[in-house]
Motif scaffolding. Structure first.
Motif, short mmCIF file in Angstrom:
data_model
loop_
_atom_site.label_atom_id
_atom_site.label_comp_id
_atom_site.label_asym_id
_atom_site.label_seq_id
_atom_site.Cartn_x
_atom_site.Cartn_y
_atom_site.Cartn_z
N LEU A 46 -7.51 0.18 -5.08
CA LEU A 46 -6.49 -0.52 -4.30
C LEU A 46 -7.10 -1.57 -3.39
CD1 LEU A 46 -4.23 2.47 -3.12
CD2 LEU A 46 -3.76 0.82 -4.92
N GLY A 71 -10.40 -0.52 -1.07
CA GLY A 71 -10.85 0.58 -1.91
C GLY A 71 -12.35 0.56 -2.12
N THR A 83 -6.73 10.58 -8.14
CA THR A 83 -6.03 9.91 -7.04
C THR A 83 -7.03 9.17 -6.16
OG1 THR A 83 -4.27 11.56 -7.06
CG2 THR A 83 -4.52 10.25 -5.04
N TRP A 141 -7.39 5.18 -5.47
CA TRP A 141 -7.46 4.54 -4.14
C TRP A 141 -8.61 3.55 -4.07
CZ3 TRP A 141 -6.89 9.65 -0.89
CH2 TRP A 141 -5.55 10.04 -0.88
N ILE A 165 -5.47 0.15 1.81
CA ILE A 165 -5.40 1.61 1.96
C ILE A 165 -4.59 1.89 3.22
CG2 ILE A 165 -6.72 3.74 2.26
CD1 ILE A 165 -7.38 2.46 -0.36
N ASP A 167 1.20 5.17 1.20
CA ASP A 167 0.60 6.19 2.04
C ASP A 167 0.69 7.54 1.35
OD1 ASP A 167 3.20 7.02 2.40
OD2 ASP A 167 3.34 6.38 4.48
N ILE A 183 -4.18 7.71 4.95
CA ILE A 183 -5.27 8.05 4.04
C ILE A 183 -6.61 7.87 4.74
CG2 ILE A 183 -6.45 7.38 1.91
CD1 ILE A 183 -3.62 6.64 0.81
N GLU A 214 0.85 -1.18 0.00
CA GLU A 214 0.00 0.00 0.00
C GLU A 214 0.89 1.23 0.00
OE1 GLU A 214 -0.74 0.45 4.76
OE2 GLU A 214 -2.30 -0.40 3.54
#
Length: 141
Positions: free
Chosen positions: A65, A31, A58, A62, A68, A14, A72, A12
């Protein structure tokens, strides 16, 4: 392993671009969970992006993903007033000393608070100046 759960060993990123490795077990990847919570709470992605000073792309990245980062989640959680620790216990387990603090003020309340604080400070400063001026006059006599 349960048929619905998948084990993920992935990296991940950051907010600072650091890479962290975590193992997470979930039905949906992080995500998807993040996106569903943001949307269920009725928040606008564009406003969230502006608040975080990042692009909408962005945030949408995320959402893709599988993991996370803690940074975040905390930053988004503070903006939407949501505690993600129950949704991502594996991410928050290593950060027990940090408490979630929701945004305490809405924008108008925040402005009023600082206006009142500024006025009080000005009044104290004026009292100090008057006191100093009075002392100077008393000494000069």
């Amino acid at each position: 392993m349960n048929g619905n759960l998948t084990e993920i060993d992935n990296h991940e990123n950051d907010l600072n671009g650091n890479i962290n490795h975590k193992i997470s077990k979930s039905k949906n990847h992080a995500g998807q969970v993040l996106e569903s919570i943001i949307r269920k709470k009725g928040h606008n992605i564009s406003e969230l992006a502006r608040h975080m000073k990042i692009s909408r792309c962005t945030i949408y990245n995320w959402f893709e993903l599988e993991l996370i980062s803690y940074d975040i989640l905390v930053k988004i959680g503070s903006y939407i007033n949501y505690d993600f620790s129950s949704d991502f216990p594996d991410v928050f387990s290593g950060n027990n000393n940090v408490k979630f603090e929701p945004n305490k003020f809405t924008e108008p309340e925040n402005v009023d608070y600082w206006i009142k604080k500024y006025i009080i400070l000005l009044e104290k400063y004026n009292e100090c100046l008057l006191s100093k001026n009075y002392n100077q006059e008393y000494i000069n006599q």
